[in-house]
Structure formats: C-alpha cells, structure tokens
Write a protein that holds these residues in place. Structure first.
Motif, PDB file in Angstrom:
ATOM      1  N   VAL A   1       3.059   3.806  -7.328  1.00 34.63           N
ATOM      2  CA  VAL A   1       4.127   4.711  -6.909  1.00 34.63           C
ATOM      3  C   VAL A   1       5.179   4.729  -8.007  1.00 34.63           C
ATOM      4  O   VAL A   1       5.444   3.709  -8.637  1.00 34.63           O
ATOM      5  N   SER A   2       5.758   5.900  -8.248  1.00 32.92           N
ATOM      6  CA  SER A   2       6.872   6.031  -9.192  1.00 32.92           C
ATOM      7  C   SER A   2       8.154   6.026  -8.394  1.00 32.92           C
ATOM      8  O   SER A   2       8.296   6.762  -7.417  1.00 32.92           O
TER       9      SER A   2
ATOM     10  N   THR B   1       0.845  -1.190   0.000  1.00 32.52           N
ATOM     11  CA  THR B   1       0.000   0.000   0.000  1.00 32.52           C
ATOM     12  C   THR B   1       0.885   1.247   0.000  1.00 32.52           C
ATOM     13  O   THR B   1       2.097   1.157   0.221  1.00 32.52           O
ATOM     14  N   PHE B   2       0.263   2.404  -0.198  1.00 28.62           N
ATOM     15  CA  PHE B   2       1.038   3.633  -0.151  1.00 28.62           C
ATOM     16  C   PHE B   2       1.578   3.883   1.257  1.00 28.62           C
ATOM     17  O   PHE B   2       2.647   4.477   1.417  1.00 28.62           O
ATOM     18  N   GLU B   3       0.884   3.409   2.279  1.00 29.68           N
ATOM     19  CA  GLU B   3       1.407   3.538   3.647  1.00 29.68           C
ATOM     20  C   GLU B   3       2.689   2.729   3.808  1.00 29.68           C
ATOM     21  O   GLU B   3       3.585   3.136   4.555  1.00 29.68           O
TER      22      GLU B   3
ATOM     23  N   ALA C   1       0.869   9.344  -4.080  1.00 28.23           N
ATOM     24  CA  ALA C   1      -0.194  10.161  -3.493  1.00 28.23           C
ATOM     25  C   ALA C   1      -0.902   9.345  -2.428  1.00 28.23           C
ATOM     26  O   ALA C   1      -1.008   8.118  -2.547  1.00 28.23           O
ATOM     27  N   ASP C   2      -1.370  10.017  -1.391  1.00 22.87           N
ATOM     28  CA  ASP C   2      -2.109   9.314  -0.345  1.00 22.87           C
ATOM     29  C   ASP C   2      -3.258   8.530  -0.962  1.00 22.87           C
ATOM     30  O   ASP C   2      -4.012   9.058  -1.783  1.00 22.87           O
TER      31      ASP C   2
ATOM     32  N   THR D   1      -0.695  17.859  -4.890  1.00 24.78           N
ATOM     33  CA  THR D   1      -1.287  16.523  -4.780  1.00 24.78           C
ATOM     34  C   THR D   1      -0.276  15.402  -4.602  1.00 24.78           C
ATOM     35  O   THR D   1      -0.601  14.358  -4.045  1.00 24.78           O
ATOM     36  N   ASP D   2       0.944  15.590  -5.096  1.00 19.40           N
ATOM     37  CA  ASP D   2       1.916  14.500  -5.102  1.00 19.40           C
ATOM     38  C   ASP D   2       2.762  14.492  -3.836  1.00 19.40           C
ATOM     39  O   ASP D   2       3.317  15.526  -3.443  1.00 19.40           O
ATOM     40  N   VAL D   3       2.884  13.326  -3.249  1.00 21.14           N
ATOM     41  CA  VAL D   3       3.754  13.132  -2.101  1.00 21.14           C
ATOM     42  C   VAL D   3       5.109  12.705  -2.656  1.00 21.14           C
ATOM     43  O   VAL D   3       5.208  11.682  -3.332  1.00 21.14           O
ATOM     44  N   THR D   4       6.122  13.514  -2.389  1.00 18.25           N
ATOM     45  CA  THR D   4       7.462  13.172  -2.851  1.00 18.25           C
ATOM     46  C   THR D   4       8.315  12.784  -1.657  1.00 18.25           C
ATOM     47  O   THR D   4       8.229  13.389  -0.589  1.00 18.25           O
TER      48      THR D   4
END
Length: 114
Positions: free
Chosen positions: A46-47, A3-5, A40-41, A25-28
């Motif tokens: 994910v990149s 997951t993103f978490e 992103a949450d 918007t993007d979490v880096t």
C-alpha cells in the motif's frame, strides 16, 4: 502481518473517509476528496502519504519493508510491504496520513481509540 483488508478497515474507520476506485484498478482512500492511501484489492503493498522526513526514516530503519512510492515518492509517499509490517505500525501510518490530509479542524477533533 497486515493485509489490504486491514488497510481498508483502518482507513474506513477514520472520520469522513471514503473509498473510491480510481484508474480502474486502484483503491484510493480519501478524506474530503483528497487521497491519503492507495492500494488494490488483494495487493501485498500500500502507498501511504507521509512527509519526506518520515519516508526517509522508515526506509532507513527497514529498507526491506518500505520504499518510495512510484510517481509520488518525491513528495514523501511511502510504499509499505504489508507482509512485513505489523498492524499497529500500519494503523499509525494510516492515521498520520489521514491527519496530514484532513482539514485542520477535522483532524484536531479526532481522538483515536485507545
């Protein structure tokens, strides 16, 4: 299934890593202001920074789970479908991206937990 978490936990567990919201918007995830992963949450992908050779290997091995990242894919960045990869592979990819991005001395001093 990751997951993103999981991405956040892995990235933020690396030395000098920081999380910065970019473009609204993007979490880096960065080390000394240089990005090594973007998402992103709540995102299902994910990149991750990679070499062009690593990107090609991942896509050839599992084209359903990996694809070149938008805009930066030509530099080797790969987008991973989090629902299709396991946590160990995700950790390996993020740690390698961090190592490629961190200053050489900092990267050399890091020993991942076993």
């Amino acid at each position: 299934m990751a997951t993103f978490e999981d991405v956040r936990a892995i990235a933020m567990g690396l030395p000098e890593a920081e999380e910065i919201l970019t473009w609204g918007t993007d979490v880096t995830f960065r080390v000394r202001s240089k990005i090594f992963a973007i998402g992103a949450d709540g995102s299902d992908s994910v990149s991750i920074k990679a070499t062009p050779m690593s990107q090609a290997d991942l896509i050839e091995h599992d084209p359903e789970s990996f694809r070149p990242s938008a805009y930066v894919g030509r530099y080797g960045w790969v987008t991973a479908d989090l629902a299709r990869i396991d946590g160990e592979l995700l950790r390996a990819l993020i740690v390698e991206a961090w190592r490629m991005t961190a200053p050489k001395r900092l990267a050399a001093s890091f020993e991942p937990p076993t």
